[in-house]
Motif scaffolding. Structure first.
Motif, PDB file in Angstrom:
ATOM      1  N   GLY A  55       8.901  10.844 -10.139  1.00 62.09           N
ATOM      2  CA  GLY A  55       8.323  10.953  -8.613  1.00 62.09           C
ATOM      3  C   GLY A  55       7.864   9.777  -7.821  1.00 62.09           C
ATOM      4  N   TYR A  56       7.761   8.598  -8.663  1.00 58.69           N
ATOM      5  CA  TYR A  56       7.464   7.417  -7.968  1.00 58.69           C
ATOM      6  C   TYR A  56       8.653   7.285  -7.586  1.00 58.69           C
ATOM      7  CZ  TYR A  56       2.632   7.359  -8.757  1.00 58.69           C
ATOM      8  OH  TYR A  56       1.327   7.684  -8.888  1.00 58.69           O
ATOM      9  N   SER A  57       8.454   6.457  -6.372  1.00 62.43           N
ATOM     10  CA  SER A  57       9.815   5.797  -6.469  1.00 62.43           C
ATOM     11  C   SER A  57       9.216   4.642  -5.333  1.00 62.43           C
ATOM     12  CB  SER A  57      10.562   5.758  -5.041  1.00 62.43           C
ATOM     13  OG  SER A  57      10.035   6.588  -4.075  1.00 62.43           O
ATOM     14  N   LEU A  58      10.430   3.548  -5.213  1.00 58.79           N
ATOM     15  CA  LEU A  58      10.431   2.285  -4.010  1.00 58.79           C
ATOM     16  C   LEU A  58       9.383   2.977  -2.867  1.00 58.79           C
ATOM     17  CD1 LEU A  58       9.810  -0.568  -4.360  1.00 58.79           C
ATOM     18  CD2 LEU A  58      12.124  -0.566  -3.419  1.00 58.79           C
ATOM     19  N   ARG A  59       9.978   3.842  -1.647  1.00 59.12           N
ATOM     20  CA  ARG A  59       9.553   4.661  -0.807  1.00 59.12           C
ATOM     21  C   ARG A  59       8.077   5.239  -1.353  1.00 59.12           C
ATOM     22  NH1 ARG A  59      11.038   5.989   4.246  1.00 59.12           N
ATOM     23  NH2 ARG A  59       9.534   7.725   4.791  1.00 59.12           N
ATOM     24  N   LYS A  60       7.584   5.767  -2.596  1.00 52.45           N
ATOM     25  CA  LYS A  60       6.490   5.607  -2.175  1.00 52.45           C
ATOM     26  C   LYS A  60       5.378   5.099  -3.117  1.00 52.45           C
ATOM     27  CE  LYS A  60       3.537   9.264  -5.290  1.00 52.45           C
ATOM     28  NZ  LYS A  60       3.258  11.041  -6.234  1.00 52.45           N
ATOM     29  N   CYS A  61       6.129   4.108  -3.950  1.00 50.26           N
ATOM     30  CA  CYS A  61       4.324   2.983  -3.450  1.00 50.26           C
ATOM     31  C   CYS A  61       4.996   1.894  -2.419  1.00 50.26           C
ATOM     32  CB  CYS A  61       6.100   2.003  -5.105  1.00 50.26           C
ATOM     33  SG  CYS A  61       5.570   2.704  -6.429  1.00 50.26           S
ATOM     34  N   ALA A  62       5.567   1.624  -1.385  1.00 47.91           N
ATOM     35  CA  ALA A  62       5.138   0.848  -0.590  1.00 47.91           C
ATOM     36  C   ALA A  62       4.657   2.099   0.643  1.00 47.91           C
ATOM     37  CB  ALA A  62       6.454   0.824   0.080  1.00 47.91           C
ATOM     38  N   ASP A  63       4.698   3.267   0.589  1.00 49.94           N
ATOM     39  CA  ASP A  63       4.007   4.282   1.318  1.00 49.94           C
ATOM     40  C   ASP A  63       1.765   3.918   0.577  1.00 49.94           C
ATOM     41  OD1 ASP A  63       5.462   5.320   3.019  1.00 49.94           O
ATOM     42  OD2 ASP A  63       5.891   7.018   2.025  1.00 49.94           O
ATOM     43  N   LEU A  64       2.091   4.216  -0.347  1.00 52.73           N
ATOM     44  CA  LEU A  64       0.988   4.095  -0.970  1.00 52.73           C
ATOM     45  C   LEU A  64      -0.509   3.334  -0.438  1.00 52.73           C
ATOM     46  CD1 LEU A  64       1.925   5.394  -4.104  1.00 52.73           C
ATOM     47  CD2 LEU A  64       0.293   6.640  -2.823  1.00 52.73           C
ATOM     48  N   LYS A  65       0.695   1.324  -0.748  1.00 47.19           N
ATOM     49  CA  LYS A  65       0.466   0.329  -0.094  1.00 47.19           C
ATOM     50  C   LYS A  65      -0.261   0.592   0.673  1.00 47.19           C
ATOM     51  CE  LYS A  65       1.088  -4.349  -0.606  1.00 47.19           C
ATOM     52  NZ  LYS A  65       0.982  -4.891   0.917  1.00 47.19           N
ATOM     53  N   ARG A  66       0.482   0.539   1.794  1.00 52.07           N
ATOM     54  CA  ARG A  66       1.155   1.298   2.989  1.00 52.07           C
ATOM     55  C   ARG A  66      -1.102   1.849   3.094  1.00 52.07           C
ATOM     56  NH1 ARG A  66       5.981   0.654   4.468  1.00 52.07           N
ATOM     57  NH2 ARG A  66       6.140   3.129   4.201  1.00 52.07           N
ATOM     58  N   SER A  67      -0.937   3.110   3.111  1.00 49.80           N
ATOM     59  CA  SER A  67      -1.723   3.779   2.977  1.00 49.80           C
ATOM     60  C   SER A  67      -3.467   2.878   2.193  1.00 49.80           C
ATOM     61  CB  SER A  67      -1.558   4.749   2.351  1.00 49.80           C
ATOM     62  OG  SER A  67      -2.708   5.884   2.494  1.00 49.80           O
ATOM     63  N   TYR A  68      -3.047   2.564   1.168  1.00 49.54           N
ATOM     64  CA  TYR A  68      -4.976   1.754   1.257  1.00 49.54           C
ATOM     65  C   TYR A  68      -5.080   0.816   1.571  1.00 49.54           C
ATOM     66  CZ  TYR A  68      -2.534  -1.534  -2.387  1.00 49.54           C
ATOM     67  OH  TYR A  68      -2.280  -2.962  -2.733  1.00 49.54           O
ATOM     68  N   GLU A  69      -3.866   0.122   2.293  1.00 54.28           N
ATOM     69  CA  GLU A  69      -4.069  -1.323   3.659  1.00 54.28           C
ATOM     70  C   GLU A  69      -5.575  -1.033   4.262  1.00 54.28           C
ATOM     71  OE1 GLU A  69      -0.646  -3.610   3.028  1.00 54.28           O
ATOM     72  OE2 GLU A  69      -0.729  -4.411   1.990  1.00 54.28           O
ATOM     73  N   ALA A  70      -4.374   0.409   5.069  1.00 55.29           N
ATOM     74  CA  ALA A  70      -5.128   0.764   6.245  1.00 55.29           C
ATOM     75  C   ALA A  70      -6.168   1.348   5.872  1.00 55.29           C
ATOM     76  CB  ALA A  70      -4.037   1.690   7.060  1.00 55.29           C
ATOM     77  N   ALA A  71      -6.714   2.564   4.609  1.00 48.55           N
ATOM     78  CA  ALA A  71      -7.804   2.282   4.059  1.00 48.55           C
ATOM     79  C   ALA A  71      -8.402   2.065   4.426  1.00 48.55           C
ATOM     80  CB  ALA A  71      -7.289   3.477   2.736  1.00 48.55           C
ATOM     81  N   THR A  72      -8.777   0.480   3.733  1.00 52.87           N
ATOM     82  CA  THR A  72      -9.004  -0.950   3.301  1.00 52.87           C
ATOM     83  C   THR A  72     -10.022  -0.651   4.529  1.00 52.87           C
ATOM     84  OG1 THR A  72      -8.017  -1.122   1.458  1.00 52.87           O
ATOM     85  CG2 THR A  72      -9.634  -3.180   2.641  1.00 52.87           C
ATOM     86  N   THR A  73      -9.075  -1.539   6.357  1.00 52.18           N
ATOM     87  CA  THR A  73      -9.270  -1.478   7.084  1.00 52.18           C
ATOM     88  C   THR A  73     -10.108  -0.115   7.847  1.00 52.18           C
ATOM     89  OG1 THR A  73      -7.102  -2.228   7.650  1.00 52.18           O
ATOM     90  CG2 THR A  73      -8.229  -1.814   9.504  1.00 52.18           C
ATOM     91  N   LEU A  74      -9.600   0.178   7.898  1.00 43.95           N
ATOM     92  CA  LEU A  74     -10.975   1.864   8.226  1.00 43.95           C
ATOM     93  C   LEU A  74     -12.050   1.890   7.651  1.00 43.95           C
ATOM     94  CD1 LEU A  74     -10.926   4.847   9.912  1.00 43.95           C
ATOM     95  CD2 LEU A  74     -10.456   5.690   8.045  1.00 43.95           C
ATOM     96  N   ALA A  75     -12.327   1.726   6.473  1.00 37.82           N
ATOM     97  CA  ALA A  75     -14.190   2.022   5.720  1.00 37.82           C
ATOM     98  C   ALA A  75     -14.011   0.345   6.734  1.00 37.82           C
ATOM     99  CB  ALA A  75     -13.268   0.904   4.254  1.00 37.82           C
ATOM    100  N   VAL A  76     -14.164  -1.174   6.423  1.00 35.58           N
ATOM    101  CA  VAL A  76     -14.310  -2.405   7.312  1.00 35.58           C
ATOM    102  C   VAL A  76     -14.529  -2.213   8.576  1.00 35.58           C
ATOM    103  CG1 VAL A  76     -14.131  -4.735   7.619  1.00 35.58           C
ATOM    104  CG2 VAL A  76     -13.119  -3.277   5.243  1.00 35.58           C
TER     105      VAL A  76
END
Length: 127
Positions: A55-76
């Motif tokens: 179930g892991y694809s390049l698109r899923k990995c890129a989306d997960l990276k964007r998601s955790y970066e956005a969550a980091t920004t939200l937390a800060v």
């Protein structure tokens, strides 16, 4: 007006703490999902890990990276905003005046030039 504004500031600070906490928890979840099947190559480009579950694809990995970066920004942003709003509410509270000559809280600083340590300033908060 200032009396109400301090409570609005503190309420927004509490909301911002919640926003920061959500961002922190969401970041942790997304980083764990990313680490389970994604990696970075030598040029720091996202890729699917060799041992990735189905179930892991390049698109899923890129989306997960964007998601955790956005969550980091939200937390800060949430935690910084909470600090600023809480201090703002505190400043409003310490500088508010009541009706007439009474104050609910005040602060004062007094310089002193005696003692073995040299000149100093002592600040007090009166409630």
């Amino acid at each position: 007006f200032r009396r109400s504004l301090k409570f609005v500031s503190w309420g927004l600070a509490a909301t911002a703490v919640g926003m920061g906490a959500y961002g922190f928890v969401h970041n942790h979840t997304e980083v764990n999902a990313f680490d389970a099947g994604c990696a970075f190559d030598a040029k720091n480009v996202v890729m699917v890990a060799m041992n990735a579950p189905p179930g892991y694809s390049l698109r899923k990995c890129a989306d997960l990276k964007r998601s955790y970066e956005a969550a980091t920004t939200l937390a800060v942003v949430g935690f910084v905003a909470a600090g600023v709003l809480a201090v703002g509410g505190l400043a409003l509270w310490l500088t508010e005046t009541g009706t007439g000559d009474t104050q609910t809280a005040r602060w004062s600083c007094v310089p002193s030039a005696f003692g073995g340590t040299g000149a100093s300033v002592t600040c007090l908060v009166h409630f």
